[in-house]
Write an enzyme that holds these catalytic residues in place. Structure first.
Site, PDB file in Angstrom:
ATOM      1  CB  CYS A   1       4.582  48.850  73.853  1.00  0.00           C
ATOM      2  SG  CYS A   1       3.823  50.389  73.357  1.00  0.00           S
TER       3      CYS A   1
ATOM      4  CG  HIS B   1       7.550  50.444  77.325  1.00  0.00           C
ATOM      5  ND1 HIS B   1       8.344  49.792  76.421  1.00  0.00           N
ATOM      6  CD2 HIS B   1       6.668  51.177  76.606  1.00  0.00           C
ATOM      7  CE1 HIS B   1       7.983  50.115  75.198  1.00  0.00           C
ATOM      8  NE2 HIS B   1       6.961  50.959  75.279  1.00  0.00           N
TER       9      HIS B   1
ATOM     10  CD  GLU C   1      10.773  48.125  78.466  1.00  0.00           C
ATOM     11  OE1 GLU C   1       9.765  47.604  78.986  1.00  0.00           O
ATOM     12  OE2 GLU C   1      10.737  48.760  77.408  1.00  0.00           O
TER      13      GLU C   1
HETATM   14  N1  GLN Z   1       3.042  53.351  68.790  1.00  0.00           N
HETATM   15  C1  GLN Z   1       3.847  52.196  68.536  1.00  0.00           C
HETATM   16  C2  GLN Z   1       3.215  51.292  67.487  1.00  0.00           C
HETATM   17  O1  GLN Z   1       2.077  51.382  67.203  1.00  0.00           O
HETATM   18  C3  GLN Z   1       4.134  51.396  69.797  1.00  0.00           C
HETATM   19  C4  GLN Z   1       4.917  52.223  70.780  1.00  0.00           C
HETATM   20  C5  GLN Z   1       5.762  51.447  71.746  1.00  0.00           C
HETATM   21  O2  GLN Z   1       6.129  50.291  71.506  1.00  0.00           O
HETATM   22  N2  GLN Z   1       6.115  52.085  72.826  1.00  0.00           N
HETATM   23  O3  GLN Z   1       3.867  50.460  66.971  1.00  0.00           O
END
Ligand code: GLN
Length: 175
Positions: free
Chosen positions: A57, A150, A152
């Site tokens: 992410c 994610h 995890e």
């Molecule tokens: N929306 C976040 C970003 O742009 C990422 C979200 C996440 O890591 N779950 O940094």
């Protein structure tokens, strides 16, 4: 899974690691902390050393060479273009069962939290998972692994095992 894990807070801690996971969070904040803590070059050097590095992410956003709307540079090592917050706001977070290339045992339950998407794959970057409409949400090249979601957050450890297999391969190659 029987491996020793260290939380990295100072650049020097990278030295002893076989691999690195850059977790989710808020990528502009993490990018700011990377810069203010002198992490940018050490992280680039770590990645260039060929040690497996997995960004989930926000971590994937930081690995990408190109990001839509990140107001400062991340690590910029993996040849992908990423679009932040591609599904909308926090309330638009969702879960989906995905078929993942290279992962035996059926679909993987993926948790997306205000997630990015991977809009462009550079030469040699392999898509590992897509949503039903073809949007790429996991990709890999050499020592890099990027996931929009994610792994995890569920008890399914197959993605972690997949990464650990990369680590084992890299460690053997380095001997
Ligand atoms: N929306 C976040 C970003 O742009 C990422 C979200 C996440 O890591 N779950 O940094």
């Amino acid at each position: 899974l029987g491996h020793e894990v260290l939380e990295v807070r100072k650049p020097a801690q990278l030295d002893g690691l076989d691999a690195l996971i850059i977790p989710g969070g808020e990528s502009t904040t993490i990018a700011r902390l990377i810069i203010s803590n002198g992490f940018q070059q050490p992280l680039r050097d770590f990645c260039a050393s060929g040690r497996p590095t997995w960004g989930t992410c926000a971590g994937a956003i930081l690995l990408a060479k190109e990001v839509d709307r990140l107001d400062r540079p991340g690590i910029e090592v993996m040849d992908i273009s990423v679009k932040r917050n591609a599904f909308g706001r926090q309330v638009d977070s969702f879960e989906a069962d995905l078929a993942i290339k290279g992962l035996p045992g059926g679909t993987f339950h993926a948790v997306f939290i205000r997630a990015p998407i991977i809009e462009r794959l550079g030469d040699g970057v392999i898509p590992l998972a897509t949503l039903e409409d073809g949007t790429v949400v996991a990709a890999e090249r050499d020592n890099y692994l990027a996931t929009s979601f994610h792994p995890e957050l569920t008890h399914d450890t197959r993605f972690h095992q997949y990464f650990l297999a990369k680590v084992a391969q890299a460690t053997t190659a380095a001997v």
